[in-house]
Design a protein around this motif. Structure first.
Motif, PDB file in Angstrom:
ATOM      1  N   UNK A 194       0.824  -1.207   0.000  1.00 65.58           N
ATOM      2  CA  UNK A 194       0.000   0.000   0.000  1.00 65.58           C
ATOM      3  C   UNK A 194       0.860   1.260   0.000  1.00 65.58           C
ATOM      4  N   UNK A 195       1.867   1.302   0.851  1.00 68.52           N
ATOM      5  CA  UNK A 195       2.721   2.487   0.950  1.00 68.52           C
ATOM      6  C   UNK A 195       3.439   2.774  -0.366  1.00 68.52           C
ATOM      7  N   UNK A 196       3.956   1.726  -0.999  1.00 72.98           N
ATOM      8  CA  UNK A 196       4.656   1.909  -2.269  1.00 72.98           C
ATOM      9  C   UNK A 196       3.686   2.383  -3.349  1.00 72.98           C
ATOM     10  N   UNK A 197       2.497   1.776  -3.388  1.00 72.32           N
ATOM     11  CA  UNK A 197       1.519   2.137  -4.413  1.00 72.32           C
ATOM     12  C   UNK A 197       1.035   3.569  -4.256  1.00 72.32           C
ATOM     13  N   UNK A 198       0.724   3.979  -3.017  1.00 71.89           N
ATOM     14  CA  UNK A 198       0.206   5.331  -2.823  1.00 71.89           C
ATOM     15  C   UNK A 198       1.289   6.382  -3.053  1.00 71.89           C
ATOM     16  N   UNK A 199       2.522   6.066  -2.681  1.00 73.57           N
ATOM     17  CA  UNK A 199       3.599   7.027  -2.889  1.00 73.57           C
ATOM     18  C   UNK A 199       3.909   7.175  -4.376  1.00 73.57           C
ATOM     19  N   UNK A 200       3.884   6.064  -5.111  1.00 79.38           N
ATOM     20  CA  UNK A 200       4.118   6.120  -6.559  1.00 79.38           C
ATOM     21  C   UNK A 200       3.037   6.942  -7.247  1.00 79.38           C
ATOM     22  N   UNK A 201       1.778   6.721  -6.841  1.00 77.31           N
ATOM     23  CA  UNK A 201       0.676   7.489  -7.408  1.00 77.31           C
ATOM     24  C   UNK A 201       0.827   8.970  -7.089  1.00 77.31           C
ATOM     25  N   UNK A 202       1.163   9.265  -5.848  1.00 77.66           N
ATOM     26  CA  UNK A 202       1.319  10.650  -5.414  1.00 77.66           C
ATOM     27  C   UNK A 202       2.411  11.360  -6.220  1.00 77.66           C
ATOM     28  N   UNK A 203       3.526  10.712  -6.430  1.00 77.49           N
ATOM     29  CA  UNK A 203       4.623  11.337  -7.160  1.00 77.49           C
ATOM     30  C   UNK A 203       4.277  11.534  -8.632  1.00 77.49           C
ATOM     31  N   UNK A 204       3.422  10.645  -9.150  1.00 80.33           N
ATOM     32  CA  UNK A 204       3.081  10.752 -10.566  1.00 80.33           C
ATOM     33  C   UNK A 204       2.121  11.893 -10.858  1.00 80.33           C
ATOM     34  N   UNK A 205       1.216  12.197  -9.952  1.00 85.20           N
ATOM     35  CA  UNK A 205       0.201  13.212 -10.245  1.00 85.20           C
ATOM     36  C   UNK A 205       0.567  14.591  -9.701  1.00 85.20           C
ATOM     37  N   UNK A 206       1.586  14.666  -8.848  1.00 82.59           N
ATOM     38  CA  UNK A 206       1.938  15.940  -8.227  1.00 82.59           C
ATOM     39  C   UNK A 206       2.964  16.684  -9.064  1.00 82.59           C
ATOM     40  N   UNK A 207       2.731  17.960  -9.360  1.00 83.31           N
ATOM     41  CA  UNK A 207       3.745  18.748 -10.074  1.00 83.31           C
ATOM     42  C   UNK A 207       5.066  18.729  -9.304  1.00 83.31           C
ATOM     43  N   UNK A 208       6.159  18.663 -10.041  1.00 84.52           N
ATOM     44  CA  UNK A 208       7.468  18.508  -9.398  1.00 84.52           C
ATOM     45  C   UNK A 208       7.744  19.605  -8.376  1.00 84.52           C
ATOM     46  N   UNK A 209       7.341  20.822  -8.690  1.00 84.48           N
ATOM     47  CA  UNK A 209       7.637  21.927  -7.780  1.00 84.48           C
ATOM     48  C   UNK A 209       6.896  21.823  -6.456  1.00 84.48           C
ATOM     49  N   UNK A 210       5.846  20.976  -6.413  1.00 88.82           N
ATOM     50  CA  UNK A 210       5.037  20.861  -5.193  1.00 88.82           C
ATOM     51  C   UNK A 210       5.249  19.547  -4.446  1.00 88.82           C
ATOM     52  N   UNK A 211       6.154  18.714  -4.924  1.00 94.18           N
ATOM     53  CA  UNK A 211       6.322  17.399  -4.316  1.00 94.18           C
ATOM     54  C   UNK A 211       6.640  17.488  -2.822  1.00 94.18           C
ATOM     55  N   UNK A 212       7.541  18.388  -2.472  1.00 97.14           N
ATOM     56  CA  UNK A 212       7.916  18.508  -1.067  1.00 97.14           C
ATOM     57  C   UNK A 212       6.750  18.894  -0.190  1.00 97.14           C
ATOM     58  N   UNK A 213       5.963  19.875  -0.648  1.00 96.64           N
ATOM     59  CA  UNK A 213       4.833  20.338   0.154  1.00 96.64           C
ATOM     60  C   UNK A 213       3.729  19.289   0.258  1.00 96.64           C
ATOM     61  N   UNK A 214       3.474  18.594  -0.844  1.00 95.15           N
ATOM     62  CA  UNK A 214       2.428  17.572  -0.828  1.00 95.15           C
ATOM     63  C   UNK A 214       2.859  16.385   0.038  1.00 95.15           C
ATOM     64  N   UNK A 215       4.117  15.963  -0.090  1.00 99.48           N
ATOM     65  CA  UNK A 215       4.605  14.867   0.747  1.00 99.48           C
ATOM     66  C   UNK A 215       4.546  15.237   2.223  1.00 99.48           C
ATOM     67  N   UNK A 216       4.933  16.473   2.547  1.00 99.79           N
ATOM     68  CA  UNK A 216       4.881  16.919   3.938  1.00 99.79           C
ATOM     69  C   UNK A 216       3.441  16.984   4.441  1.00 99.79           C
ATOM     70  N   UNK A 217       2.525  17.418   3.582  1.00102.81           N
ATOM     71  CA  UNK A 217       1.116  17.499   3.969  1.00102.81           C
ATOM     72  C   UNK A 217       0.549  16.108   4.250  1.00102.81           C
ATOM     73  N   UNK A 218       0.860  15.153   3.372  1.00103.57           N
ATOM     74  CA  UNK A 218       0.372  13.792   3.563  1.00103.57           C
ATOM     75  C   UNK A 218       0.953  13.190   4.835  1.00103.57           C
ATOM     76  N   UNK A 219       2.237  13.417   5.069  1.00106.10           N
ATOM     77  CA  UNK A 219       2.863  12.876   6.271  1.00106.10           C
ATOM     78  C   UNK A 219       2.221  13.481   7.530  1.00106.10           C
ATOM     79  N   UNK A 220       1.961  14.790   7.484  1.00103.11           N
ATOM     80  CA  UNK A 220       1.337  15.443   8.636  1.00103.11           C
ATOM     81  C   UNK A 220      -0.067  14.905   8.878  1.00103.11           C
ATOM     82  N   UNK A 221      -0.858  14.777   7.815  1.00 99.51           N
ATOM     83  CA  UNK A 221      -2.242  14.331   7.965  1.00 99.51           C
ATOM     84  C   UNK A 221      -2.321  12.898   8.462  1.00 99.51           C
TER      85      UNK A 221
END
Length: 207
Positions: A166-193
């Motif tokens: 599950x972790x690998x699948x959701x992270x792969x999906x997240x990286x694929x749909x997130x604009x590169x410039x926002x990857x850090x912020x989106x990853x941090x948001x998901x980790x926080x939530x």
């Protein structure tokens, strides 16, 4: 390890392992293009990451499911030692071995994740592994003295396989749909939530 070499040496070995990992990572060399420097306050950048997650339906579900999972983990983090060590009187060495079963399962999940995603697709793998993680944890409720103690590591290992997929699948999906410039912020948001719910589970048991 604590039982074999005592706690101070176990902690020292752990620290050495981190230093070796850092040394190996420092040898990684990759040419990266210069990135655009984002302007704005920290609050605005945090809000941008959270807004992206809130507007993406799959990420919303992943964040909600992950938060519930981490909430349950917080409960287990308090409940495991109370039940295994206090009530069942499991010694420190056996307690460590029981908890390490999920890590063994995680290695299997890491090896299977790519194969399952290629065969079934990201969506079915994502939702299927989430359901299996929950279902495979349930038998651990039957853990008890004697032979029933074996139920815990078996259930933990199998759940570890599914959770890692599950972790690998959701992270792969997240990286694929997130604009590169926002990857850090989106990853941090998901980790926080998701991970931010962990202490709430512990507090619920403490209360």
């Amino acid at each position: 390890m604590v039982a074999a070499v005592t706690a101070p040496f176990a902690l020292l070995a752990d620290a050495v392992a981190y230093l070796v990992s850092a040394a190996l990572l420092s040898r990684v060399r990759a040419a990266e293009p210069a990135r655009e420097v984002r302007q704005g306050t920290l609050r605005a950048q945090v809000a941008e990451g959270l807004t992206f997650v809130a507007r993406e339906p799959v990420l919303r579900r992943v964040a909600a499911g992950g938060a519930l999972t981490r909430l349950a983990f917080g409960v287990c983090a308090v409940g495991y030692p109370l039940y295994l060590a206090v009530e069942l009187r499991v010694d420190a060495a056996l307690y460590g071995l029981l908890l390490s079963a999920s890590a063994v399962g995680a290695l299997g999940g890491a090896a299977l994740a790519d194969r399952l995603t290629r065969r079934y697709g990201v969506g079915p793998t994502l939702y299927g592994s989430a359901l299996l993680t929950t279902a495979l944890h349930l038998p651990a409720i039957a853990t008890g003295p004697g032979w029933r103690l074996l139920i815990f590591p078996v259930a933990s290992a199998l759940a570890g396989v599914a959770a890692t997929v599950f972790n690998v699948a959701q992270l792969s999906y997240r990286q694929r749909i997130t604009p590169e410039r926002m990857l850090g912020r989106v990853n941090a948001s998901m980790r926080f939530l998701m991970w931010g719910a962990t202490p709430l589970g512990g507090l619920a048991v403490a209360e």
